[in-house]
Scaffold this motif. Sequence first.
Motif, PDB file in Angstrom:
ATOM      1  N   SER B  90      -1.276 -13.719   9.324  1.00  0.00           N
ATOM      2  CA  SER B  90      -1.240 -14.085   7.909  1.00  0.00           C
ATOM      3  C   SER B  90       0.151 -14.381   7.359  1.00  0.00           C
ATOM      4  N   GLN B  91       1.164 -13.566   7.819  1.00  0.00           N
ATOM      5  CA  GLN B  91       2.481 -13.756   7.213  1.00  0.00           C
ATOM      6  C   GLN B  91       3.015 -15.159   7.456  1.00  0.00           C
ATOM      7  N   SER B  92       2.658 -15.707   8.619  1.00  0.00           N
ATOM      8  CA  SER B  92       3.110 -17.071   8.863  1.00  0.00           C
ATOM      9  C   SER B  92       2.373 -18.064   7.962  1.00  0.00           C
ATOM     10  N   LYS B  93       1.247 -17.584   7.381  1.00  0.00           N
ATOM     11  CA  LYS B  93       0.546 -18.432   6.411  1.00  0.00           C
ATOM     12  C   LYS B  93       1.027 -18.172   4.988  1.00  0.00           C
ATOM     13  N   GLY B  94       1.977 -17.256   4.821  1.00  0.00           N
ATOM     14  CA  GLY B  94       2.584 -17.045   3.512  1.00  0.00           C
ATOM     15  C   GLY B  94       2.140 -15.795   2.779  1.00  0.00           C
ATOM     16  N   GLU B  95       1.361 -14.919   3.409  1.00  0.00           N
ATOM     17  CA  GLU B  95       0.916 -13.705   2.721  1.00  0.00           C
ATOM     18  C   GLU B  95       2.055 -12.693   2.636  1.00  0.00           C
ATOM     19  N   THR B  96       2.164 -11.948   1.517  1.00  0.00           N
ATOM     20  CA  THR B  96       3.210 -10.938   1.402  1.00  0.00           C
ATOM     21  C   THR B  96       2.785  -9.679   2.150  1.00  0.00           C
ATOM     22  N   ILE B  97       3.782  -8.808   2.422  1.00  0.00           N
ATOM     23  CA  ILE B  97       3.484  -7.546   3.126  1.00  0.00           C
ATOM     24  C   ILE B  97       2.428  -6.758   2.359  1.00  0.00           C
ATOM     25  N   LEU B  98       2.605  -6.642   1.045  1.00  0.00           N
ATOM     26  CA  LEU B  98       1.704  -5.786   0.277  1.00  0.00           C
ATOM     27  C   LEU B  98       0.294  -6.363   0.230  1.00  0.00           C
ATOM     28  N   ASP B  99       0.175  -7.688   0.239  1.00  0.00           N
ATOM     29  CA  ASP B  99      -1.168  -8.283   0.299  1.00  0.00           C
ATOM     30  C   ASP B  99      -1.839  -7.928   1.623  1.00  0.00           C
ATOM     31  N   THR B 100      -1.069  -8.014   2.705  1.00  0.00           N
ATOM     32  CA  THR B 100      -1.612  -7.629   4.017  1.00  0.00           C
ATOM     33  C   THR B 100      -2.091  -6.182   3.981  1.00  0.00           C
ATOM     34  N   ILE B 125       6.051   0.375   2.195  1.00  0.00           N
ATOM     35  CA  ILE B 125       4.597   0.441   2.297  1.00  0.00           C
ATOM     36  C   ILE B 125       4.091   1.831   1.908  1.00  0.00           C
ATOM     37  N   ALA B 126       4.822   2.873   2.335  1.00  0.00           N
ATOM     38  CA  ALA B 126       4.416   4.249   2.025  1.00  0.00           C
ATOM     39  C   ALA B 126       4.371   4.488   0.518  1.00  0.00           C
ATOM     40  N   GLN B 127       5.295   3.861  -0.205  1.00  0.00           N
ATOM     41  CA  GLN B 127       5.314   4.030  -1.666  1.00  0.00           C
ATOM     42  C   GLN B 127       4.142   3.313  -2.330  1.00  0.00           C
ATOM     43  N   HIS B 128       3.585   2.356  -1.630  1.00  0.00           N
ATOM     44  CA  HIS B 128       2.544   1.516  -2.207  1.00  0.00           C
ATOM     45  C   HIS B 128       1.136   2.052  -1.962  1.00  0.00           C
ATOM     46  N   VAL B 129       0.932   2.737  -0.833  1.00  0.00           N
ATOM     47  CA  VAL B 129      -0.435   3.104  -0.444  1.00  0.00           C
ATOM     48  C   VAL B 129      -0.973   4.270  -1.275  1.00  0.00           C
TER      49      VAL B 129
END
Lengths: 182, 342
Positions: B90-100, B125-129
């Motif tokens: 996905s990232q190569s398709k432009g998705e951000t880390i948080l979207d993944t 990522i840990a701060q986001h989950v």
Amino acid sequence: MQLPNPESLLSDISAKILTQLANPDLAESSALVGIHSGGVWLMQRILSQLKTEIPYGTLDAALYRDDYAQRGLKAEMQPSNIAFNVQDKHIILIDDIFYTGRTTRAAMNELFDYGRPASITLAVLINRGGSQLPIAPQIVGAEILLKPNESLQLSQDTKGKLHLSLETDDVSATDDLKASHV
Amino acid sequence: MYNPQLDADGNLKHLLTIEGLPKRILNQILDTAETFVGVAERDIKKVPLLRGKTVCNIFFENSTRTRTTFEIAAKRLSADVINLNVGTSSQSKGETILDTVDNLIAMHADMFVVRHAQSGAAHFIAQHVPDNISVINAGDGRHAHPTQGLLDVFTIRRYKPDMHNLRVALVGDVLHSRVARSEIHALTTLGVPEVRVIAPKTLLPTGIEKMGVQVFHDLKAGLKDVDVIMMLRLQNERMNGAMLPSAQEYFKTFGLTQEKLKLAKPDAIVMHPGPMNRGVEIDSSVADGSQSVILPQVTYGIAVRMAVMALLGGGQSAGTAAGGLLGSGFPSSLQSSAGGTA
């Protein structure tokens, strides 16, 4: 409450285990397994009374407990060590206090991951009542019915002597206190 | 001080870096790993702890070995494992880390193992989950690789149990090595009195002395009487520009040979985090020699990763966890409209 002397209870279950091991049908394919920590102390004492060598091992069973999702792993785990082949062995599983039966279930599940035993006999120093599963010990030193808020602990001093202690978690007393404030 | 790796009761919540982790937690992980060493030696190398849980290996940077060891560790704990090589998807398709990450949360993942070329990615990522999800850092940029650091100290402890009486040398590309940073933190926290780093000036970060290590630029002087030699990989792919004359030249001055190994204590052990560049940082006869514990490191790495996952995965009632996920993951209007349709 007057607690029994754990040393004399140990003599009782030792005698019963030795009788069972004297059965020529079982003797050759028997093994002892102690559950950490109390069961291992008891097993070592029983082993020292045996005249012949017998395979033995230790289990912690923490990795098979059903309360992992609620409580996580306990702080001090001991590695399990079953160095003999469990397949077709008559296993005498040794624990100190039998209560809900959940530790026994966990220990049996772990044992089966080592192989398929011919039989498992459960030997305990004390059955304190309160089994929540269709599991019961076959070899018992003493039966003492305790309340859920009571906790019986086996300990071993530096000289290897066993001691029993009873602790009461004072839930009812705190409830009474709260009630009196209301 | 607030530590995002610990929960309110001081238990491990995420594993992001060894820096700042108390000795108590490090010992708990190492002691727990002892239990898992035995599991791997049985016929049935599996325990039911993480049954029904889903572990997602999210690798923004390729690493077959690290991903494989995490995968084996999770499977031996009975977890379901999903591997995502995000670099190729996905990232190569432009998705951000948080979207993944959000997409994986919506798929009810329980644990993330994250590898990223950027320092701080796992922390981010840990701060986001949500609360019920744990994050394990499997290497972020030049910052940290905590499970590698832990498996190295676990290996040392197995061969040299008296940590308070050891001399440990790290040799090679400390500058680009997240492993070196994690190891130094682990060793000093566990009370190893003397940690040496041996490297050319161009491969040492400035101010490394502040981490409590002794610096050597001469391999022979640095190896004298050490108990443990940890070779670091010459990170070819991380080197932009000429920091070294050539690989051959490097081997001549900083490569570990039998002859140089003799300067260490006779019972010294030789370690390497892998993958090895034979003939660059280490001679084949040393790598395959009797003092090498490089393959046991790999074996213990699985036990240590099992221990970390087992400590992170328990201690939360399943009911609360599911409620928390729904509560934070989806807007309440969505849930009520779903109810209305039914």
